[in-house]
Design a protein around this motif. Structure first.
Motif, PDB file in Angstrom:
ATOM      1  N   LYS A  95       0.850  -1.190   0.000  1.00 44.24           N
ATOM      2  CA  LYS A  95       0.000   0.000   0.000  1.00 44.24           C
ATOM      3  C   LYS A  95       0.889   1.245   0.000  1.00 44.24           C
ATOM      4  O   LYS A  95       1.991   1.231   0.522  1.00 44.24           O
ATOM      5  N   ALA A  96       0.392   2.307  -0.600  1.00 43.30           N
ATOM      6  CA  ALA A  96       1.149   3.559  -0.663  1.00 43.30           C
ATOM      7  C   ALA A  96       0.699   4.491   0.458  1.00 43.30           C
ATOM      8  O   ALA A  96      -0.485   4.580   0.766  1.00 43.30           O
ATOM      9  N   ILE A  97       1.663   5.189   1.045  1.00 43.94           N
ATOM     10  CA  ILE A  97       1.374   6.161   2.087  1.00 43.94           C
ATOM     11  C   ILE A  97       2.056   7.468   1.708  1.00 43.94           C
ATOM     12  O   ILE A  97       3.257   7.496   1.462  1.00 43.94           O
ATOM     13  N   LEU A  98       1.286   8.516   1.670  1.00 47.59           N
ATOM     14  CA  LEU A  98       1.812   9.856   1.448  1.00 47.59           C
ATOM     15  C   LEU A  98       1.629  10.596   2.765  1.00 47.59           C
ATOM     16  O   LEU A  98       0.504  10.822   3.212  1.00 47.59           O
ATOM     17  N   ALA A  99       2.749  10.918   3.420  1.00 47.73           N
ATOM     18  CA  ALA A  99       2.676  11.544   4.736  1.00 47.73           C
ATOM     19  C   ALA A  99       3.479  12.837   4.756  1.00 47.73           C
ATOM     20  O   ALA A  99       4.563  12.910   4.197  1.00 47.73           O
ATOM     21  N   CYS A 100       2.928  13.820   5.415  1.00 45.07           N
ATOM     22  CA  CYS A 100       3.606  15.096   5.625  1.00 45.07           C
ATOM     23  C   CYS A 100       4.303  15.009   6.976  1.00 45.07           C
ATOM     24  O   CYS A 100       3.718  14.542   7.950  1.00 45.07           O
ATOM     25  N   SER A 101       5.564  15.454   7.040  1.00 51.47           N
ATOM     26  CA  SER A 101       6.278  15.456   8.307  1.00 51.47           C
ATOM     27  C   SER A 101       7.230  16.636   8.359  1.00 51.47           C
ATOM     28  O   SER A 101       7.852  16.986   7.357  1.00 51.47           O
ATOM     29  N   HIS A 102       7.335  17.233   9.532  1.00 48.22           N
ATOM     30  CA  HIS A 102       8.295  18.310   9.747  1.00 48.22           C
ATOM     31  C   HIS A 102       9.502  17.802  10.525  1.00 48.22           C
ATOM     32  O   HIS A 102      10.385  18.571  10.864  1.00 48.22           O
ATOM     33  N   ASP A 103       9.538  16.511  10.810  1.00 50.51           N
ATOM     34  CA  ASP A 103      10.631  15.941  11.590  1.00 50.51           C
ATOM     35  C   ASP A 103      11.618  15.242  10.663  1.00 50.51           C
ATOM     36  O   ASP A 103      11.326  14.160  10.138  1.00 50.51           O
ATOM     37  N   PRO A 104      12.792  15.832  10.435  1.00 53.99           N
ATOM     38  CA  PRO A 104      13.757  15.223   9.514  1.00 53.99           C
ATOM     39  C   PRO A 104      14.237  13.844   9.968  1.00 53.99           C
ATOM     40  O   PRO A 104      14.587  13.007   9.139  1.00 53.99           O
ATOM     41  N   ASN A 105      14.240  13.593  11.275  1.00 60.75           N
ATOM     42  CA  ASN A 105      14.635  12.265  11.751  1.00 60.75           C
ATOM     43  C   ASN A 105      13.642  11.208  11.281  1.00 60.75           C
ATOM     44  O   ASN A 105      14.036  10.143  10.805  1.00 60.75           O
ATOM     45  N   HIS A 106      12.363  11.489  11.422  1.00 58.21           N
ATOM     46  CA  HIS A 106      11.349  10.538  10.977  1.00 58.21           C
ATOM     47  C   HIS A 106      11.484  10.282   9.476  1.00 58.21           C
ATOM     48  O   HIS A 106      11.406   9.140   9.024  1.00 58.21           O
ATOM     49  N   VAL A 107      11.696  11.339   8.737  1.00 58.85           N
ATOM     50  CA  VAL A 107      11.839  11.208   7.282  1.00 58.85           C
ATOM     51  C   VAL A 107      13.039  10.327   6.960  1.00 58.85           C
ATOM     52  O   VAL A 107      12.951   9.398   6.153  1.00 58.85           O
ATOM     53  N   ALA A 108      14.175  10.589   7.596  1.00 58.49           N
ATOM     54  CA  ALA A 108      15.396   9.816   7.332  1.00 58.49           C
ATOM     55  C   ALA A 108      15.242   8.357   7.748  1.00 58.49           C
ATOM     56  O   ALA A 108      15.730   7.454   7.056  1.00 58.49           O
TER      57      ALA A 108
END
Length: 101
Positions: free
Chosen positions: A70-83
């Motif tokens: 499944k695809a998830i498109l998520a907005c995040s302001h936390d660069p750690n979570h993104v990395a």
């Protein structure tokens, strides 16, 4: 089976037992999105207002969902979570794409 029962079963399966305060309510919204079982999920700051342990739990659940295809498109302001958790990233500011990888 009622919607409440479905949500409650998912709630228990994911390891959450009780609902207390805003952060717990936020978890319920995430669970409601999961219960819809759609091929694509749009999430805006999914771990917002959660403590660190539950933030990691949310991201781990999203990774499990992605592994199911499944695809998830998520907005995040936390660069750690993104990395730590994202396969693809788009960095935007003021409506302009600045970086993609």
């Amino acid at each position: 089976m009622t919607e409440y029962t479905k949500l409650n079963n998912i709630f228990k399966r994911k390891g959450w037992e009780e609902v207390e305060g805003f952060s717990e309510l936020h978890k319920i919204f995430i669970i409601a999105a999961l219960a819809q079982d759609t091929p694509l999920m749009f999430l805006d700051e999914p771990p917002a207002a959660l403590d660190f342990q539950n933030q990691m739990h949310i991201w781990e659940i999203m990774c499990e969902i992605a592994e199911e295809g499944k695809a998830i498109l998520a907005c995040s302001h936390d660069p750690n979570h993104v990395a730590w958790f994202c396969d693809r990233v788009v960095v935007m500011a003021d409506g302009t794409v600045h970086l993609k990888w």
